[in-house]
Design a protein around this motif. Structure first.
Motif, mmCIF file in Angstrom:
data_model
loop_
_atom_site.group_PDB
_atom_site.id
_atom_site.type_symbol
_atom_site.label_atom_id
_atom_site.label_comp_id
_atom_site.label_asym_id
_atom_site.label_seq_id
_atom_site.Cartn_x
_atom_site.Cartn_y
_atom_site.Cartn_z
ATOM 1 N N GLY A 120 0.828 -1.205 0.000
ATOM 2 C CA GLY A 120 0.000 0.000 0.000
ATOM 3 C C GLY A 120 0.862 1.256 0.000
ATOM 4 N N GLU A 121 0.235 2.378 -0.311
ATOM 5 C CA GLU A 121 0.970 3.633 -0.399
ATOM 6 C C GLU A 121 1.561 4.054 0.948
ATOM 7 N N THR A 122 0.829 3.796 2.033
ATOM 8 C CA THR A 122 1.317 4.194 3.351
ATOM 9 C C THR A 122 2.582 3.434 3.711
ATOM 10 N N LEU A 123 2.569 2.124 3.515
ATOM 11 C CA LEU A 123 3.740 1.306 3.827
ATOM 12 C C LEU A 123 4.895 1.636 2.888
ATOM 13 N N ALA A 142 13.710 15.825 8.661
ATOM 14 C CA ALA A 142 12.471 15.445 9.352
ATOM 15 C C ALA A 142 11.289 15.512 8.390
ATOM 16 N N ALA A 143 11.281 16.525 7.525
ATOM 17 C CA ALA A 143 10.210 16.636 6.528
ATOM 18 C C ALA A 143 10.230 15.454 5.571
ATOM 19 N N GLN A 144 11.436 15.012 5.201
ATOM 20 C CA GLN A 144 11.565 13.909 4.253
ATOM 21 C C GLN A 144 11.278 12.549 4.898
ATOM 22 N N ILE A 145 11.229 12.510 6.220
ATOM 23 C CA ILE A 145 10.776 11.307 6.926
ATOM 24 C C ILE A 145 9.252 11.325 7.060
ATOM 25 N N PHE A 146 8.726 12.499 7.353
ATOM 26 C CA PHE A 146 7.304 12.669 7.625
ATOM 27 C C PHE A 146 6.440 12.573 6.371
ATOM 28 N N THR A 147 6.878 13.244 5.281
ATOM 29 C CA THR A 147 5.974 13.425 4.142
ATOM 30 C C THR A 147 5.704 12.164 3.320
ATOM 31 N N PRO A 148 6.656 11.231 3.129
ATOM 32 C CA PRO A 148 6.286 10.036 2.355
ATOM 33 C C PRO A 148 5.195 9.212 3.035
ATOM 34 N N VAL A 149 5.190 9.244 4.367
ATOM 35 C CA VAL A 149 4.190 8.465 5.106
ATOM 36 C C VAL A 149 2.815 9.124 5.005
ATOM 37 N N ALA A 203 10.869 6.440 3.576
ATOM 38 C CA ALA A 203 11.403 7.357 4.589
ATOM 39 C C ALA A 203 12.558 6.730 5.363
ATOM 40 N N MET A 204 12.759 5.421 5.196
ATOM 41 C CA MET A 204 13.760 4.705 5.988
ATOM 42 C C MET A 204 15.164 5.247 5.757
ATOM 43 N N ASN A 242 9.261 17.053 -1.472
ATOM 44 C CA ASN A 242 9.644 15.651 -1.365
ATOM 45 C C ASN A 242 8.464 14.713 -1.605
ATOM 46 N N ALA A 243 7.254 15.153 -1.262
ATOM 47 C CA ALA A 243 6.074 14.331 -1.547
ATOM 48 C C ALA A 243 5.941 14.099 -3.049
ATOM 49 N N VAL A 244 6.158 15.153 -3.824
ATOM 50 C CA VAL A 244 6.046 15.050 -5.284
ATOM 51 C C VAL A 244 7.156 14.174 -5.849
#
Length: 447
Positions: A40-43, A387-394, A49-50, A267-269
């Protein structure tokens, strides 16, 4: 003293290999997770983000270890060689795991691959300042950034031509091309740059440039003696750190929030774009790379004009203009139902906007932290961006999965607009930077 461009070019090969890898990683790994393993997209976002989570721990660790290392081939080179070889091997194993559709093997190899990249990322970046006289590092960093851009463009070209259409294309040719680039680039670096020899040479050049007199010259107290009576040694003048004023600290907080917000949008894009184009714009294979390539080339071409603009209107206004440009493009993309070549114009504008932000944001941090602890706030800058690049993909992945793929560009627009609002609250750290003496110095930016 002049910059040794030839040597700097060879030093930049390490950064070229890193940039090529990460461009491929951000574009292809999400496709593999989704299309091969049907995550899924969330996982998928969490796994993407790892690398940033690991980077928080690995980059300082291996940077510090390389500082303390002392081998026949230098202190950075062992990490660069080992990391490159391991990463190349694991990259090819990742393709094997994808072909076998073995998720456990894939995740294990992916983790080892990220560890390998972390092993040599900091040492590779530290190699340039190690081997470049202090006052020439701005020009050298410009060369390094251009080399990195070349690596990114190379990866996008390989994606375009080597990734076929279909649910599960064979990524081995692409991975071979990236691994080959990494090994070749670092091999050339190793055989052309003797790290230990150059380190000693640069130290000697700096002593000569500064007119330094060493204890061996017969004056052990030189540089520590007062010029008055010459009797008692005194401490050299040491800049005294001051407490950051409350109003400056407020601006710093809002600037850091802005950094977090625009990285969250951008980063989301970049993380979801390869999947978005396939589902919404019905693009097949590696054709999505065209848009990213246009954005990258536009950013490179705009560094010099942006530097000139900032020198006239100031950094804050230049950043705000960049945010507006990117926000308008995100908003326009909401209404695009299928790919059309005109879209490339919008991506060129995104590249220009991102360059306007990237060139000017870190110098504002430095400007506000003058007289305080620049190193501390430099670390804080990277903490907020990472931190943004860890947060936003999730979070963006959750919305893509639970709501719709169509949420991607509204998501980016909202966070970009919020960055504009917080940036308006920044009252300090702005300046009109001096025009660069050398055209190349416009490429001296911090990522």
């Amino acid at each position: 003293m002049k910059l040794n461009y030839k040597r700097t070019f060879f030093i930049g090969l390490a950064f070229l290999s890193i940039s090529g890898f990460w461009q491929m990683y951000d574009s292809i790994i999400p496709l593999m997770l989704q299309n091969t393993f049907h995550l899924g997209e969330t996982l998928t976002g969490a796994l993407m983000a790892m690398d940033n989570v690991l980077a928080i721990f690995l980059l300082p660790l291996f940077g510090t270890l390389s500082d303390k290392a002392d081998t026949k081939i230098g202190k950075r080179m062992p990490f660069i060689l080992a990391g490159t070889l391991l990463a190349s091997v694991f990259l090819l194993l990742l393709s094997a795991a994808d072909r076998r559709q073995n998720l456990v093997m894939f995740i294990t190899v992916l983790f080892l691959l990220l560890l390998s990249m972390g092993l040599y990322r900091s040492p590779a970046v530290a190699l340039m300042p190690d081997l470049t006289p202090n006052r020439l590092r701005s020009k050298a960093n410009a060369v390094i950034n251009l080399m990195g851009a070349v690596g990114g463009v190379y990866a996008l070209i390989m994606i375009k031509f080597l990734v076929g259409a279909g649910e599960q294309p064979d990524y081995l040719p692409l991975f071979l091309s990236i691994a080959g680039l990494m090994v070749l680039a670092v091999a050339v670096l190793f055989f052309t740059v003797n790290e230990k020899k150059v380190t000693e040479q640069v130290a000697k050049e700096e002593r000569a440039e500064n007119g330094c007199r060493c204890p061996a010259d017969g004056d052990a107290g030189a540089g520590n003696r007062a010029e008055g009576d010459g009797s008692q040694p005194v401490l050299d003048k040491i800049p005294v750190k001051t407490v950051m004023p409350k109003e400056v600290k407020r601006s710093m907080v809002f600037l850091l929030l802005s950094i977090f917000l625009w990285f969250t949008a951008y980063n989301a894009v970049t993380t979801a774009f390869s999947r978005y184009t396939r589902v919404v714009w019905h693009m097949e294979g590696g054709s999505f790379a065209d848009c990213l390539m246009v954005a990258t080339v536009a950013a490179i071409c705009s560094y010099i004009p942006i530097g000139n603009i900032a020198s006239r209107v100031g950094r804050k206004k230049t950043i705000l203009a960049g945010i507006v440009l990117m926000s308008l493009c995100y908003f326009a993309a909401v209404f695009v139902g299928s790919y059309h070549p005109v879209i490339n114009i919008a991506f060129a504008a995104i590249g220009v906007g991102w360059a306007a932000i990237n060139v000017n944001s870190y110098p504002m941090i430095v400007e506000m932290s003058k007289g305080c602890d620049i190193g501390k706030f430099t670390g804080t800058y990277y903490t907020f961006s990472m931190a943004a690049q860890i947060f936003t993909p999730v979070l963006s992945g959750f919305l893509l999965e639970r709501v719709s793929y169509r949420t991607l560009f509204p998501y980016a627009f909202v966070f970009s607009a919020l960055a504009f609002v917080t940036m308006l609250q920044v009252r300090h750290g702005d300046s009109r930077p001096e025009k660069k003496k050398d055209m190349l110095e416009h490429f001296d930016v911090d990522d």
